[in-house]
Design a protein around this motif. Structure first.
Motif, PDB file in Angstrom:
ATOM      1  N   ARG A  17     -15.039  53.865  -3.827  1.00 51.02           N
ATOM      2  CA  ARG A  17     -14.006  54.826  -4.205  1.00 51.02           C
ATOM      3  C   ARG A  17     -12.688  54.151  -4.571  1.00 51.02           C
ATOM      4  NH1 ARG A  17     -16.137  57.641   0.653  1.00 51.02           N
ATOM      5  NH2 ARG A  17     -17.623  59.136  -0.162  1.00 51.02           N
ATOM      6  N   ARG A  18     -12.723  52.855  -4.781  1.00 54.95           N
ATOM      7  CA  ARG A  18     -11.508  52.141  -5.116  1.00 54.95           C
ATOM      8  C   ARG A  18     -11.241  52.242  -6.614  1.00 54.95           C
ATOM      9  NH1 ARG A  18     -13.071  50.431  -0.646  1.00 54.95           N
ATOM     10  NH2 ARG A  18     -12.451  48.824   0.722  1.00 54.95           N
ATOM     11  N   PRO A  19      -9.968  52.234  -7.011  1.00 51.99           N
ATOM     12  CA  PRO A  19      -9.656  52.301  -8.444  1.00 51.99           C
ATOM     13  C   PRO A  19     -10.099  51.038  -9.167  1.00 51.99           C
ATOM     14  CG  PRO A  19      -7.668  51.944  -7.143  1.00 51.99           C
ATOM     15  CD  PRO A  19      -8.788  52.188  -6.174  1.00 51.99           C
TER      16      PRO A  19
ATOM     17  N   PRO B 258      -9.452  42.889  -3.672  1.00 54.91           N
ATOM     18  CA  PRO B 258      -9.460  42.915  -2.211  1.00 54.91           C
ATOM     19  C   PRO B 258      -8.444  41.938  -1.634  1.00 54.91           C
ATOM     20  CG  PRO B 258     -11.392  41.788  -3.029  1.00 54.91           C
ATOM     21  CD  PRO B 258     -10.689  42.372  -4.217  1.00 54.91           C
ATOM     22  N   SER B 259      -7.958  42.275  -0.455  1.00 54.03           N
ATOM     23  CA  SER B 259      -6.978  41.436   0.220  1.00 54.03           C
ATOM     24  C   SER B 259      -7.636  40.159   0.735  1.00 54.03           C
ATOM     25  CB  SER B 259      -6.370  42.211   1.380  1.00 54.03           C
ATOM     26  OG  SER B 259      -5.497  41.400   2.108  1.00 54.03           O
ATOM     27  N   ARG B 260      -6.916  39.066   0.722  1.00 59.52           N
ATOM     28  CA  ARG B 260      -7.428  37.798   1.239  1.00 59.52           C
ATOM     29  C   ARG B 260      -7.037  37.618   2.701  1.00 59.52           C
ATOM     30  NH1 ARG B 260     -11.195  37.830  -1.839  1.00 59.52           N
ATOM     31  NH2 ARG B 260     -10.781  37.453  -4.001  1.00 59.52           N
TER      32      ARG B 260
ATOM     33  N   MET C 104     -13.367  43.000   3.390  1.00 63.64           N
ATOM     34  CA  MET C 104     -14.765  42.686   3.075  1.00 63.64           C
ATOM     35  C   MET C 104     -15.224  43.298   1.763  1.00 63.64           C
ATOM     36  SD  MET C 104     -16.538  42.979   6.824  1.00 63.64           S
ATOM     37  CE  MET C 104     -16.092  44.684   7.059  1.00 63.64           C
ATOM     38  N   ASN C 105     -14.344  44.066   1.095  1.00 61.61           N
ATOM     39  CA  ASN C 105     -14.638  44.710  -0.180  1.00 61.61           C
ATOM     40  C   ASN C 105     -15.840  45.653  -0.085  1.00 61.61           C
ATOM     41  OD1 ASN C 105     -14.100  45.316  -2.832  1.00 61.61           O
ATOM     42  ND2 ASN C 105     -15.349  43.658  -3.632  1.00 61.61           N
TER      43      ASN C 105
ATOM     44  N   VAL D  25     -17.695  50.973   7.246  1.00 61.31           N
ATOM     45  CA  VAL D  25     -17.089  50.282   8.386  1.00 61.31           C
ATOM     46  C   VAL D  25     -16.861  51.259   9.533  1.00 61.31           C
ATOM     47  CG1 VAL D  25     -15.100  48.931   9.143  1.00 61.31           C
ATOM     48  CG2 VAL D  25     -16.025  48.596   6.855  1.00 61.31           C
ATOM     49  N   ARG D  26     -16.412  52.466   9.220  1.00 58.18           N
ATOM     50  CA  ARG D  26     -16.207  53.477  10.265  1.00 58.18           C
ATOM     51  C   ARG D  26     -17.522  53.832  10.949  1.00 58.18           C
ATOM     52  NH1 ARG D  26     -12.713  56.134   6.045  1.00 58.18           N
ATOM     53  NH2 ARG D  26     -10.636  55.350   6.529  1.00 58.18           N
TER      54      ARG D  26
END
Length: 71
Positions: free
Chosen positions: A6-8, A13-15, A37-38, A44-45
């Motif tokens: 659901r990401r644009p 992703p954050s490092r 973790m992309n 994850v939830r």
């Protein structure tokens, strides 16, 4: 775009592991881990819920530690 993701488009992703309070539910731990973790935050939830139920609360303790230590 993948229906599970659901990401644009163009999302990077954050490092570093950071709490994602804008997309998070409680402290933003699961959303932050999902960004790191992309993967989809819902996955994850679900892992945290299953781990908490079948791990006798171990994942709950890990969740709280991450919430306190992560930025």
């Amino acid at each position: 775009m993948n229906p599970v993701d659901r990401r644009p488009s163009g999302y990077e992703p954050s490092r570093q592991l950071r709490l994602d309070r804008t997309n998070g539910k409680v402290f933003g731990v699961c959303a932050g881990l999902a960004n790191y973790m992309n993967v989809d935050p819902l996955i994850v939830r679900a892992v945290f819920v299953v781990g908490t139920v079948f791990g006798f609360g171990t994942f709950l303790v890990a969740y709280l530690v991450i919430a306190l230590l992560a930025e």
